[in-house]
Design a protein around this motif. Structure first.
Motif, mmCIF file in Angstrom:
data_model
loop_
_atom_site.group_PDB
_atom_site.id
_atom_site.type_symbol
_atom_site.label_atom_id
_atom_site.label_comp_id
_atom_site.label_asym_id
_atom_site.label_seq_id
_atom_site.Cartn_x
_atom_site.Cartn_y
_atom_site.Cartn_z
ATOM 1 N N LEU A 186 0.795 -1.421 -0.129
ATOM 2 C CA LEU A 186 0.078 0.182 0.043
ATOM 3 C C LEU A 186 0.964 1.181 0.000
ATOM 4 N N GLY A 187 2.218 1.280 0.561
ATOM 5 C CA GLY A 187 2.941 2.284 0.264
ATOM 6 C C GLY A 187 2.524 3.380 1.303
ATOM 7 N N ASP A 188 2.516 4.885 0.498
ATOM 8 C CA ASP A 188 1.921 6.002 1.328
ATOM 9 C C ASP A 188 0.472 6.184 0.624
ATOM 10 N N ARG A 189 -0.116 5.470 0.023
ATOM 11 C CA ARG A 189 -1.492 5.843 -0.458
ATOM 12 C C ARG A 189 -2.505 5.858 0.638
ATOM 13 N N PRO A 190 -3.326 6.906 0.484
ATOM 14 C CA PRO A 190 -4.451 6.861 1.430
ATOM 15 C C PRO A 190 -5.490 5.921 1.542
ATOM 16 N N VAL A 191 -5.506 5.365 2.949
ATOM 17 C CA VAL A 191 -6.507 4.052 3.128
ATOM 18 C C VAL A 191 -7.445 4.225 4.005
ATOM 19 N N VAL A 192 -8.667 3.709 3.759
ATOM 20 C CA VAL A 192 -9.860 3.699 4.513
ATOM 21 C C VAL A 192 -9.892 2.251 4.998
ATOM 22 N N VAL A 193 -9.933 2.081 6.343
ATOM 23 C CA VAL A 193 -10.053 0.482 6.718
ATOM 24 C C VAL A 193 -11.269 0.081 7.221
ATOM 25 N N CYS A 194 -11.838 -0.839 7.139
ATOM 26 C CA CYS A 194 -12.777 -1.521 8.024
ATOM 27 C C CYS A 194 -12.406 -2.793 8.482
ATOM 28 N N PRO A 219 -7.837 9.748 -6.014
ATOM 29 C CA PRO A 219 -7.705 8.690 -7.307
ATOM 30 C C PRO A 219 -6.823 7.800 -6.543
ATOM 31 N N ASP A 220 -5.681 7.899 -5.784
ATOM 32 C CA ASP A 220 -4.959 6.747 -5.493
ATOM 33 C C ASP A 220 -5.409 6.185 -4.094
ATOM 34 N N ALA A 221 -6.537 6.410 -3.621
ATOM 35 C CA ALA A 221 -7.310 6.012 -2.419
ATOM 36 C C ALA A 221 -7.364 4.222 -2.384
ATOM 37 N N VAL A 222 -7.352 3.661 -1.265
ATOM 38 C CA VAL A 222 -7.601 2.277 -1.116
ATOM 39 C C VAL A 222 -8.682 1.995 -0.215
ATOM 40 N N LEU A 223 -9.512 1.102 -0.440
ATOM 41 C CA LEU A 223 -10.367 0.780 0.571
ATOM 42 C C LEU A 223 -9.881 -0.741 1.063
ATOM 43 N N LEU A 224 -9.549 -0.967 2.364
ATOM 44 C CA LEU A 224 -9.003 -2.363 2.810
ATOM 45 C C LEU A 224 -10.359 -2.878 3.811
ATOM 46 N N LEU A 225 -10.671 -3.970 3.277
ATOM 47 C CA LEU A 225 -11.731 -4.534 4.178
ATOM 48 C C LEU A 225 -11.158 -5.672 4.729
ATOM 49 N N VAL A 226 -11.000 -5.899 6.157
ATOM 50 C CA VAL A 226 -10.450 -7.133 6.871
ATOM 51 C C VAL A 226 -11.682 -7.507 7.480
ATOM 52 N N GLY A 227 -11.485 -8.836 7.184
ATOM 53 C CA GLY A 227 -12.565 -9.894 8.031
ATOM 54 C C GLY A 227 -13.234 -10.755 7.051
ATOM 55 N N GLY A 264 -4.790 1.956 8.387
ATOM 56 C CA GLY A 264 -5.827 2.935 7.861
ATOM 57 C C GLY A 264 -5.375 4.229 8.183
ATOM 58 N N ASP A 265 -5.784 5.484 7.256
ATOM 59 C CA ASP A 265 -5.666 6.481 7.797
ATOM 60 C C ASP A 265 -7.204 7.062 8.361
ATOM 61 N N VAL A 266 -8.026 6.365 7.912
ATOM 62 C CA VAL A 266 -9.535 6.596 8.477
ATOM 63 C C VAL A 266 -10.100 5.313 8.663
ATOM 64 N N PHE A 267 -10.741 5.098 9.688
ATOM 65 C CA PHE A 267 -11.615 3.890 9.847
ATOM 66 C C PHE A 267 -13.103 4.080 9.637
ATOM 67 N N ALA A 268 -13.606 3.240 9.027
ATOM 68 C CA ALA A 268 -15.089 3.430 8.413
ATOM 69 C C ALA A 268 -15.917 2.072 8.475
ATOM 70 N N MET A 269 -17.137 2.323 9.136
ATOM 71 C CA MET A 269 -18.042 1.100 9.307
ATOM 72 C C MET A 269 -19.360 1.510 9.287
ATOM 73 N N PRO A 270 -20.057 1.821 7.936
ATOM 74 C CA PRO A 270 -21.487 2.427 8.060
ATOM 75 C C PRO A 270 -22.485 1.118 8.245
ATOM 76 N N CYS A 271 -22.291 0.826 9.585
ATOM 77 C CA CYS A 271 -23.362 -0.407 10.141
ATOM 78 C C CYS A 271 -24.649 0.219 10.376
ATOM 79 N N LEU A 334 -9.860 12.521 4.120
ATOM 80 C CA LEU A 334 -8.669 11.932 3.475
ATOM 81 C C LEU A 334 -8.029 13.154 2.683
ATOM 82 N N THR A 335 -8.782 14.321 2.518
ATOM 83 C CA THR A 335 -8.114 15.276 1.902
ATOM 84 C C THR A 335 -7.604 16.683 2.890
#
Length: 370
Positions: A186-194, A219-227, A264-271, A334-335
């Motif tokens: 992932l390097g330094d890309r912006p990451v949203v993790v759940c 444009p270079d953001a990554v959504l990382l879904l763990v689980g 992650g840079d941000v944690f998200a879980m829209p439960c 992220l911005t």
């Protein structure tokens, strides 16, 4: 005095209630504690590592049947226990009257969330009333749960908040996220993790539907879904057009979770609440764990999740059925890394001050008069 904890939810089985009950046990005097629970593969080795006694019934699911009730009474008497904690009030709390007759002087029944739908259905509502009547205290994990459960209990039933805690020695900024990023490329890309079970209630599909709008601004953001879970295949199909911008990490052992949150840079879980209100998010301890890791959080407004976010100060509550609103908050964080860091630091301070296991343990000892 000896405390008997009766629970179907206990390690080595993994889950939120299991972690809650196990962590509360750590806050009780080990030489005055015995746990009665169900059989689970690997339990012999696990139990040998514990500082307190564990008694396993032969069943794989502990239910308040006549046989198990008799066995619970036998264990209570054998160990001279006079305090009882039901790890989940429904349905195990139905054994309360028998244990009271056998010598239990103090009974605390813990609720977690599923009791809210017990409170909403006629037959189970009556059972919940009997559970409350047999207990000295019924606990709830959130203010929303209390509002739903209280009307189903008898007038005068004592209700107290007893929330999970967060281990800030495991969840902290820099607890291994860089290593996860390197391993996943992932390097330094912006990451949203759940980080969550992959089930419909957790709302990972809302994140995927929001992701094209996020990519339009980042444009270079990554959504990382763990689980992992039953809807993963459907989510992978939904994410296919988005290519490598959505990553599925799969199941991760409990002990390895903190570095993934930290990645992650941000944690998200829209439960969200499902099944006509019968399937809500009772609290959301993972949100608090993310805050302890210094991450701003974007969380779906469902059930008791409002207790885990200080809206605008540690993160945001969003409409979990609205991908556009979710994307707006993700893009904002992220911005604007300065604001994201400010919210993350505020979340870390709040969790450390008000969501510790030591605080929860002290409350349980007070309720048990230990």
């Amino acid at each position: 005095m000896t405390v008997l904890v009766i629970t179907n939810d206990f390690p080595p089985r993994q889950g939120g209630i299991e972690t809650f009950v196990r962590s509360l046990c750590d806050e009780l005097p080990a030489d005055e504690l015995v746990v009665l629970t169900s059989h689970e593969p690997g339990d012999t080795q696990y139990d040998a590592s514990l500082p307190f006694r564990v008694v396993r019934d032969r069943s794989t699911m502990l239910l308040p049947t006549p046989r198990i009730t008799r066995y619970a009474v036998q264990v209570l008497r054998e160990y001279g226990a006079d305090r009882v904690v039901f790890g989940a009030a429904a349905p195990l709390g139905l054994m309360g009257p028998a244990l009271r007759r056998a010598g239990a002087r103090r009974i605390v029944a813990l609720t977690h969330g599923h009791e809210t739908w017990w409170a909403g259905l006629p037959g189970s509502r009556q059972a919940l009333r009997r559970i409350g009547a047999a207990a000295d205290v019924v606990t709830t994990v959130s203010s929303w749960c209390e509002q739903r459960i209280a009307p189903a209990l008898s007038p005068g039933t004592r209700i107290e908040r007893l929330t999970p805690g967060v281990d800030t020695a495991r969840f902290f900024p820099g607890c291994g996220g860089d290593a996860v990023r390197r391993r996943l490329g992932l390097g330094d890309r912006p990451v949203v993790v759940c980080v969550s079970r992959v089930i419909a209630r957790k709302g990972q599909d809302t994140l995927i539907r929001a992701w094209p709008r996020v990519l339009a601004d980042v444009p270079d953001a990554v959504l990382l879904l763990v689980g992992d879970g039953p809807v993963r295949a459907r989510l992978e199909l939904l994410a296919e057009p988005l290519g490598e911008s959505v990553r599925f990490a799969g199941a991760v052992p409990w002990q390895d979770i903190p570095p993934y949150v930290d990645a992650g840079d941000v944690f998200a879980m829209p439960c969200r609440t499902r099944r006509f209100g019968l399937e809500p998010e009772a609290l959301g301890i993972v949100t608090l764990e993310a805050a302890a890791t210094g991450k701003p959080v974007v969380i779906g407004d469902s059930g008791g999740t409002g207790d885990t976010v200080r809206h605008g100060r540690t993160g945001y509550l969003v409409d979990p059925y609205n991908p556009v609103a979710t994307a707006v908050r993700l893009v904002e964080l992220l911005t604007d890394p300065v604001r994201a860091k400010m919210l993350g630091e505020a979340g870390r301070q709040w969790v450390a001050a008000e969501w510790s296991w030591a605080r929860s343990g002290a409350e349980l000892r007070n309720l048990l008069d230990v």
